[in-house]
Write a protein that holds these residues in place. Structure first.
Motif, PDB file in Angstrom:
ATOM      1  N   ILE A  31       0.741  -1.178  -0.194  1.00 33.77           N
ATOM      2  CA  ILE A  31       0.060  -0.069   0.017  1.00 33.77           C
ATOM      3  C   ILE A  31       0.914   1.333  -0.070  1.00 33.77           C
ATOM      4  N   SER A  32       1.782   1.194   0.878  1.00 30.99           N
ATOM      5  CA  SER A  32       2.880   2.371   0.819  1.00 30.99           C
ATOM      6  C   SER A  32       3.542   2.660  -0.723  1.00 30.99           C
ATOM      7  N   SER A  33       3.828   1.383  -1.275  1.00 26.59           N
ATOM      8  CA  SER A  33       4.515   1.341  -2.549  1.00 26.59           C
ATOM      9  C   SER A  33       3.644   1.875  -3.760  1.00 26.59           C
ATOM     10  N   ARG A  34       2.209   1.225  -3.711  1.00 30.65           N
ATOM     11  CA  ARG A  34       1.346   1.167  -4.769  1.00 30.65           C
ATOM     12  C   ARG A  34       0.138   1.515  -4.598  1.00 30.65           C
ATOM     13  N   GLY A  35      -0.205   1.835  -3.361  1.00 31.81           N
ATOM     14  CA  GLY A  35      -1.543   2.425  -3.000  1.00 31.81           C
ATOM     15  C   GLY A  35      -2.539   1.129  -2.891  1.00 31.81           C
ATOM     16  N   ARG A  36      -2.235   0.012  -3.052  1.00 32.36           N
ATOM     17  CA  ARG A  36      -3.033  -1.095  -2.739  1.00 32.36           C
ATOM     18  C   ARG A  36      -2.355  -2.467  -2.489  1.00 32.36           C
ATOM     19  N   PHE A  37      -3.137  -3.340  -1.957  1.00 36.39           N
ATOM     20  CA  PHE A  37      -2.702  -4.571  -1.555  1.00 36.39           C
ATOM     21  C   PHE A  37      -3.526  -5.816  -2.291  1.00 36.39           C
ATOM     22  N   THR A  38      -2.964  -6.624  -3.003  1.00 35.76           N
ATOM     23  CA  THR A  38      -3.739  -7.517  -3.729  1.00 35.76           C
ATOM     24  C   THR A  38      -3.181  -8.907  -3.326  1.00 35.76           C
ATOM     25  N   VAL A  39      -4.069  -9.573  -2.588  1.00 31.16           N
ATOM     26  CA  VAL A  39      -3.709 -10.864  -2.108  1.00 31.16           C
ATOM     27  C   VAL A  39      -4.740 -11.969  -2.631  1.00 31.16           C
ATOM     28  N   ALA A  40      -4.335 -13.379  -3.076  1.00 31.60           N
ATOM     29  CA  ALA A  40      -4.862 -14.409  -3.620  1.00 31.60           C
ATOM     30  C   ALA A  40      -4.923 -15.400  -2.379  1.00 31.60           C
ATOM     31  N   LEU A  41      -6.129 -15.358  -1.718  1.00 24.70           N
ATOM     32  CA  LEU A  41      -6.307 -16.278  -0.706  1.00 24.70           C
ATOM     33  C   LEU A  41      -6.322 -17.932  -0.891  1.00 24.70           C
ATOM     34  N   SER A  42      -5.619 -18.828   0.227  1.00 30.40           N
ATOM     35  CA  SER A  42      -5.672 -20.143  -0.121  1.00 30.40           C
ATOM     36  C   SER A  42      -6.869 -20.715   0.527  1.00 30.40           C
TER      37      SER A  42
END
Ligand code: 6PG
Length: 249
Positions: A31-42
């Motif tokens: 989020i600090s680098s790209r403004g968002r966090f994308t996560v693929a859950l298991s």
């Protein structure tokens, strides 16, 4: 096995806490680098406690996550309805997404209940291409892909001897799993390997043999187990494994 980093923790509870710490770290860095966090859950049962900890207001993790900038995807899904107890979406929804301040628009569920599994895979692939603004030849760079490990060496729904493990063009495929007598939808190896961070969570003595095979196996000419296809020279997966799963190392 590419130079994977393996960290052994005492038990399943410690596994969940270490995973939550890593989740928060990658979320904040993304989020600090790209403004968002994308996560693929298991899917599966191992990450359940992690999901509970992330949502729990009495634990330190929830308050450290900018939920409105966090976008949830899945590494794979069973071809069942979203309210089926077997659904990976349902597991994450009940333990995390329904309890944390997650906005519905940030949840990208695989519509695996569709009558045609290939249609569900193509739909999810198109939605990933739109979200990540990809051309037909590009792969998404998830900030984090969470993975489990089956006793047969499968991960996500990439099972041994399947055509899915050979797929190098599509982002997402439908795969028939004969041993389960069921279709699954799964991210492909190249999609997972384009992630910025890949984290395996493995718990239990029933995984000790396959963990040994993965980490102790000579580079023999035997076909690599699906989990051994994950990671590249420049992007080694992180493995967090509890003592019972690591006991044969
Ligand atoms: C699934 C998962 C699968 C899972 C492993 C381990 O949909 O089942 O994606 O890859 O992670 O089978 O499952 P457990 O955590 O239940 O042992």
């Amino acid at each position: 096995m590419v130079n994977a980093q393996i960290e052994t923790v005492e038990d399943k509870e410690q596994l969940a806490h270490r995973a939550a710490q890593e989740f928060v770290h990658v979320a904040n860095e993304s989020i600090s680098s790209r403004g968002r966090f994308t996560v693929a859950l298991s899917g599966g049962s191992t990450p359940h406690r992690l999901y509970e900890l992330l949502a729990d207001e009495t634990q330190p993790y929830r308050a450290q996550i900018a939920w409105r900038h966090t976008h949830f995807f899945w590494g794979d899904e069973r071809c069942v309805s979203p309210d089926d107890p077997q659904s990976n979406f349902r597991t994450a929804f009940d333990a995390l997404l329904s309890r944390a301040p997650v906005t519905d628009e940030n949840i990208y569920r695989i519509e695996a209940e569709r009558a045609d599994a290939n249609d569900a895979a193509r739909d999810y692939e198109r939605r990933l291409q739109t979200f990540f603004n990809l051309t037909d030849k590009e792969f998404p760079a998830f900030d984090l892909v969470l993975l489990g490990l089956g006793a047969d060496g499968h991960t996500a729904s990439l099972f041994p001897d399947s055509t899915a493990i050979k797929e190098q063009a599509h982002l997402v495929v439908a795969t028939w799993v004969a041993k389960l007598n069921a279709h699954r939808i799964t991210l492909t190896v190249p999609t997972i390997n384009h992630a910025r961070h890949i984290m395996f969570l493995v718990s239990g003595a029933d995984k000790s043999e396959v963990v040994k095979q993965i980490f102790m196996r000579e580079q023999s000419n035997e076909a690599a187990l699906p989990a051994q296809l994950i990671g590249t020279e420049t992007n080694a997966p992180r493995w967090i494994v509890d003592r019972s799963a690591a006991q044969l190392l």
